[in-house]
Design a protein around this motif. Structure first.
Motif, PDB file in Angstrom:
ATOM      1  N   ASP A 513       0.824  -1.211   0.000  1.00  0.00           N
ATOM      2  CA  ASP A 513       0.000   0.000   0.000  1.00  0.00           C
ATOM      3  C   ASP A 513       0.859   1.263   0.000  1.00  0.00           C
ATOM      4  O   ASP A 513       0.631   2.186  -0.790  1.00  0.00           O
ATOM      5  CB  ASP A 513      -0.936   0.012   1.216  1.00  0.00           C
ATOM      6  N   SER A 514       1.836   1.334   0.899  1.00  0.00           N
ATOM      7  CA  SER A 514       2.646   2.552   1.003  1.00  0.00           C
ATOM      8  C   SER A 514       3.517   2.749  -0.237  1.00  0.00           C
ATOM      9  O   SER A 514       3.672   3.880  -0.735  1.00  0.00           O
ATOM     10  CB  SER A 514       3.526   2.509   2.259  1.00  0.00           C
ATOM     11  N   LEU A 515       4.094   1.666  -0.744  1.00  0.00           N
ATOM     12  CA  LEU A 515       4.950   1.789  -1.916  1.00  0.00           C
ATOM     13  C   LEU A 515       4.150   2.113  -3.167  1.00  0.00           C
ATOM     14  O   LEU A 515       4.650   2.792  -4.074  1.00  0.00           O
ATOM     15  CB  LEU A 515       5.768   0.513  -2.111  1.00  0.00           C
ATOM     16  N   SER A 516       2.900   1.674  -3.230  1.00  0.00           N
ATOM     17  CA  SER A 516       2.031   2.030  -4.362  1.00  0.00           C
ATOM     18  C   SER A 516       1.847   3.541  -4.434  1.00  0.00           C
ATOM     19  O   SER A 516       1.923   4.146  -5.515  1.00  0.00           O
ATOM     20  CB  SER A 516       0.664   1.359  -4.228  1.00  0.00           C
ATOM     21  N   VAL A 517       1.629   4.150  -3.271  1.00  0.00           N
ATOM     22  CA  VAL A 517       1.448   5.603  -3.227  1.00  0.00           C
ATOM     23  C   VAL A 517       2.739   6.311  -3.662  1.00  0.00           C
ATOM     24  O   VAL A 517       2.710   7.262  -4.448  1.00  0.00           O
ATOM     25  CB  VAL A 517       1.044   6.064  -1.816  1.00  0.00           C
ATOM     26  N   LYS A 518       3.859   5.841  -3.176  1.00  0.00           N
ATOM     27  CA  LYS A 518       5.141   6.465  -3.535  1.00  0.00           C
ATOM     28  C   LYS A 518       5.419   6.334  -5.028  1.00  0.00           C
ATOM     29  O   LYS A 518       5.826   7.290  -5.688  1.00  0.00           O
ATOM     30  CB  LYS A 518       6.279   5.822  -2.736  1.00  0.00           C
ATOM     31  N   LEU A 519       5.209   5.161  -5.571  1.00  0.00           N
ATOM     32  CA  LEU A 519       5.495   4.946  -6.990  1.00  0.00           C
ATOM     33  C   LEU A 519       4.544   5.747  -7.870  1.00  0.00           C
ATOM     34  O   LEU A 519       4.946   6.272  -8.921  1.00  0.00           O
ATOM     35  CB  LEU A 519       5.422   3.456  -7.320  1.00  0.00           C
ATOM     36  N   ASP A 520       3.288   5.870  -7.467  1.00  0.00           N
ATOM     37  CA  ASP A 520       2.336   6.704  -8.220  1.00  0.00           C
ATOM     38  C   ASP A 520       2.801   8.161  -8.215  1.00  0.00           C
ATOM     39  O   ASP A 520       2.723   8.854  -9.236  1.00  0.00           O
ATOM     40  CB  ASP A 520       0.935   6.592  -7.619  1.00  0.00           C
ATOM     41  N   MET A 521       3.258   8.633  -7.068  1.00  0.00           N
ATOM     42  CA  MET A 521       3.751  10.004  -6.968  1.00  0.00           C
ATOM     43  C   MET A 521       4.985  10.194  -7.855  1.00  0.00           C
ATOM     44  O   MET A 521       5.120  11.208  -8.547  1.00  0.00           O
ATOM     45  CB  MET A 521       4.078  10.325  -5.506  1.00  0.00           C
ATOM     46  N   MET A 522       5.888   9.220  -7.851  1.00  0.00           N
ATOM     47  CA  MET A 522       7.086   9.303  -8.674  1.00  0.00           C
ATOM     48  C   MET A 522       6.726   9.348 -10.162  1.00  0.00           C
ATOM     49  O   MET A 522       7.346  10.083 -10.940  1.00  0.00           O
ATOM     50  CB  MET A 522       8.006   8.117  -8.370  1.00  0.00           C
ATOM     51  N   LYS A 523       5.729   8.565 -10.537  1.00  0.00           N
ATOM     52  CA  LYS A 523       5.274   8.570 -11.930  1.00  0.00           C
ATOM     53  C   LYS A 523       4.744   9.944 -12.314  1.00  0.00           C
ATOM     54  O   LYS A 523       5.045  10.478 -13.387  1.00  0.00           O
ATOM     55  CB  LYS A 523       4.192   7.511 -12.123  1.00  0.00           C
ATOM     56  N   GLN A 524       3.963  10.543 -11.430  1.00  0.00           N
ATOM     57  CA  GLN A 524       3.393  11.857 -11.713  1.00  0.00           C
ATOM     58  C   GLN A 524       4.466  12.919 -11.875  1.00  0.00           C
ATOM     59  O   GLN A 524       4.322  13.852 -12.665  1.00  0.00           O
ATOM     60  CB  GLN A 524       2.429  12.251 -10.593  1.00  0.00           C
ATOM     61  N   LYS A 525       5.553  12.792 -11.144  1.00  0.00           N
ATOM     62  CA  LYS A 525       6.616  13.789 -11.228  1.00  0.00           C
ATOM     63  C   LYS A 525       7.545  13.544 -12.419  1.00  0.00           C
ATOM     64  O   LYS A 525       8.406  14.372 -12.715  1.00  0.00           O
ATOM     65  CB  LYS A 525       7.413  13.831  -9.918  1.00  0.00           C
ATOM     66  N   GLY A 526       7.380  12.423 -13.096  1.00  0.00           N
ATOM     67  CA  GLY A 526       8.117  12.174 -14.331  1.00  0.00           C
ATOM     68  C   GLY A 526       9.602  11.975 -14.168  1.00  0.00           C
ATOM     69  O   GLY A 526      10.381  12.275 -15.085  1.00  0.00           O
ATOM     70  N   ILE A 527      10.034  11.448 -13.015  1.00  0.00           N
ATOM     71  CA  ILE A 527      11.472  11.248 -12.805  1.00  0.00           C
ATOM     72  C   ILE A 527      11.954  10.022 -13.582  1.00  0.00           C
ATOM     73  O   ILE A 527      11.161   9.244 -14.102  1.00  0.00           O
ATOM     74  CB  ILE A 527      11.822  11.135 -11.316  1.00  0.00           C
ATOM     75  N   ALA A 528      13.282   9.860 -13.618  1.00  0.00           N
ATOM     76  CA  ALA A 528      13.882   8.857 -14.498  1.00  0.00           C
ATOM     77  C   ALA A 528      13.544   7.432 -14.110  1.00  0.00           C
ATOM     78  O   ALA A 528      13.296   6.587 -14.979  1.00  0.00           O
ATOM     79  CB  ALA A 528      15.399   9.034 -14.525  1.00  0.00           C
ATOM     80  N   GLY A 529      13.545   7.111 -12.795  1.00  0.00           N
ATOM     81  CA  GLY A 529      13.321   5.717 -12.418  1.00  0.00           C
ATOM     82  C   GLY A 529      13.385   5.504 -10.931  1.00  0.00           C
ATOM     83  O   GLY A 529      13.282   6.442 -10.133  1.00  0.00           O
ATOM     84  N   VAL A 530      13.610   4.247 -10.545  1.00  0.00           N
ATOM     85  CA  VAL A 530      13.532   3.833  -9.153  1.00  0.00           C
ATOM     86  C   VAL A 530      14.776   3.031  -8.771  1.00  0.00           C
ATOM     87  O   VAL A 530      15.380   2.363  -9.610  1.00  0.00           O
ATOM     88  CB  VAL A 530      12.256   2.991  -8.902  1.00  0.00           C
ATOM     89  N   ALA A 531      15.155   3.136  -7.509  1.00  0.00           N
ATOM     90  CA  ALA A 531      16.181   2.269  -6.929  1.00  0.00           C
ATOM     91  C   ALA A 531      15.605   1.685  -5.648  1.00  0.00           C
ATOM     92  O   ALA A 531      14.637   2.227  -5.093  1.00  0.00           O
ATOM     93  CB  ALA A 531      17.456   3.053  -6.634  1.00  0.00           C
ATOM     94  N   VAL A 532      16.173   0.573  -5.182  1.00  0.00           N
ATOM     95  CA  VAL A 532      15.670  -0.043  -3.950  1.00  0.00           C
ATOM     96  C   VAL A 532      16.826  -0.337  -3.001  1.00  0.00           C
ATOM     97  O   VAL A 532      17.900  -0.773  -3.404  1.00  0.00           O
ATOM     98  CB  VAL A 532      14.895  -1.355  -4.232  1.00  0.00           C
TER      99      VAL A 532
END
Length: 552
Positions: A513-532
């Motif tokens: 649930d929490s990571l879904s919100v973060k990833l949706d926000m990251m998508k909206q901001k149009g950044i390059a990608g994700v690291a873990v």
């Protein structure tokens, strides 16, 4: 009697003449133009062998110096106003210039760089080669244009003067001839603030100016650094950090990749600064890189400034490394040699102990290493804590001039041992960190790292302790302890608090649930990608979520 009358009349006439004369003098004094003059150099307090700086239509505090008729601007002013490419390295008494394709070195008193007191200056002639600017050296001022907004211009209709203030009694700064053009900075009822061709700024009566026209200048654009990553992946980065504490840790590569489907970059924590001359300790192996490549995964070797110190309890003078030309270059060469011998695709810098007193040296290290990486086709990324006022000296905007990617470590809002229970990564904390980074870094260069762990907080009286729990182990922990949690809209995380044996437990969960919100926000901001952070902590459900984000 007659003579007495004549005397009285004469006295009245004399008084009248005197009064009339005084009235005329008063009128003349009030309405005549002052002929008092003041030299612009005196009025603007310009000292010998210096020029005042005018940027656009603004008189600045910065002073430029003249040497043999040649004009020099301070490194600080050049960086702030033109193109932030300069660094004065006191260890070798040189001004270094990052011109993207190489680092140029300017010897002090070699023609293009001089010292004035303890401050380094660069010639305007040199600076202009690497900045989108227009400049003119005038008798008193150095006129600089670094933006290209439209402005108003008016012709002088009759011979007049520029005065220090808007009033006919103000001293004259300089003369204006009919047909001469001035820039109209501000128009008032009867006077206008103007600037002439020699950048003298003052005031002219409106009746001496023709109707102003709008001028739209042509921008200068001769030095354009690419914004997009020079050695980017070409696809959306999904970076998995592989925590390795020794050579034996490399044997976990296959299992880590199997547990983390969807990553296209693996970043093993192999290298660590191990002395004050730029040496590094390495756990890297060529077989690790070959195995990762056979699986279609690129390898970015991580270089840090803390693991060796933590492992050995040794002391390293990091300032001595980063502020010294030779030590810094030694570190860069050691890194590049490791990259070449192991066949790395990229370098990831994880310098978490940088202080303000050597932050400029660190930023310059990133830029110098960036030039070397671009030359060899190696991707350079830099890890940064979430930007805030207290760490603004790290200058992610300047790091991005050398690095292909800026990775925000989107966690540690509350951390192990901080003694203050709270979320590891609330949505506002992460979102604001990205927003602040984007103020100076193009979105195509920004990667946000998400935590695959949380912290369990334990409060017993005044004692506060904590422990990490990975997402992989989280479900089992919750089930064993029969923890009931509920969604917290403020942090966008599931939250739980309970009492047991006199201890208060609390936890802000990182989960689907929490990571879904973060990833949706990251998508909206149009950044390059994700690291873990980090591999080995996730679940199949979480990795499916990350793969879905990366496919968008």
């Amino acid at each position: 009697m007659k003579k007495k009358l004549i005397s009285v009349l004469c006295a009245f006439v004399l008084i009248a003449l005197i009064a009339g004369g005084m009235a005329v003098k008063f009128i003349v004094d009030k309405y005549s133009y002052s002929k008092e003059r003041v030299e612009p150099s005196v009025f603007y307090e310009v000292q010998d062998n210096t020029l005042r700086l005018v940027v656009g239509d603004e008189l600045r505090d910065e002073r430029l110096i003249l040497r043999d008729g040649k004009c020099y601007i301070s490194v600080e002013a050049a960086n702030n106003l033109i193109n932030n490419i300069f660094y004065y390295d006191a260890s070798v008494n040189k001004v270094l210039a990052d011109i993207y394709s190489s680092i140029e070195e300017l010897d002090i008193d070699g023609g293009d760089a001089v010292m004035e007191g303890e401050e380094a200056y660069v010639s305007m002639e040199y600076v202009s080669n690497y900045g989108n600017i227009e400049y003119k050296q005038c008798p008193v001022f150095l006129q600089l244009y670094n933006t290209w907004e439209e402005y108003k211009e008016a012709k002088v209709s009759k011979k007049t003067h520029i005065r220090t203030k808007g009033g006919i009694k103000s001293p004259i700064l300089c003369d204006l001839a009919p047909g001469e053009k001035v820039r109209v900075i501000e128009k008032m009822d009867n006077w206008s603030k103007v600037k002439n061709s020699e950048s003298v700024i003052g005031y002219v009566e409106n009746k001496f100016l023709d109707t102003a026209v709008i001028v739209d200048p042509e921008p200068v654009s001769k030095f354009n650094v690419p914004v997009t990553p020079a050695n980017g992946l070409g696809v959306k980065p999904c970076v998995g950090f592989h925590s390795i504490g020794g050579i034996a840790g490399n044997e976990t590569l296959s299992s880590m990749i199997a547990e983390s489907p969807g990553i296209n970059v693996i970043a093993p924590t192999w290298f660590s600064l191990n002395d004050s001359q730029g040496g590094i300790r390495s756990y890297g192996t060529g077989s690790y890189v070959s195995t990762a490549h056979s699986m279609g995964i690129k390898v970015w070797g991580v270089v840090d400034d803390f693991n060796y110190v933590n492992e050995t309890s040794s002391s390293i003078d990091e300032a001595a490394v980063l502020n010294d030309y030779n030590n810094r270059r030694n570190l860069e060469n050691n890194i590049m040699n490791q990259a070449a011998s192991l066949g790395l695709d990229g370098i990831n810098l994880d310098f978490e102990k940088v202080k303000s007193d050597f932050s400029k040296g660190f930023v310059w290290f990133v830029r110098e290493l960036g030039v070397k990486c671009r030359e060899k086709g190696i991707t350079l990324s830099v890890d940064n804590a979430v930007p805030a006022d207290f760490n603004s000296y790290l200058r992610t905007d300047l790091q991005a001039k050398g690095a292909d990617y800026i990775i925000i470590m989107g966690y540690d809002e509350h951390w192990h041992g901080c003694g203050n229970p709270g979320s590891v990564a609330s949505i506002d904390y992460v979102s604001k960190g990205i927003e602040r980074t984007l103020q100076g870094v193009d979105a195509s260069k920004v990667i946000n790292a998400i935590p695959l762990y949380t912290i369990l907080w334990k409060e017993a009286g005044t004692s506060i302790t904590d422990e990490y729990i990975s997402i992989k182990n989280q479900a089992d922990f919750i089930a064993r302890n029969q923890v009931e949690y509920a969604w917290d809209g403020g942090t966008c995380q599931n939250y739980a608090q309970w009492e047991k044996d006199g201890v208060t437990y609390s936890i802000w969960l990182e989960d689907y649930d929490s990571l879904s919100v973060k990833l949706d926000m990251m998508k909206q901001k149009g950044i390059a990608g994700v690291a873990v952070w980090r591999l080995g902590y996730g679940t199949n459900e979480i990795w499916a979520l990350i793969r879905n984000y990366n496919a968008m």
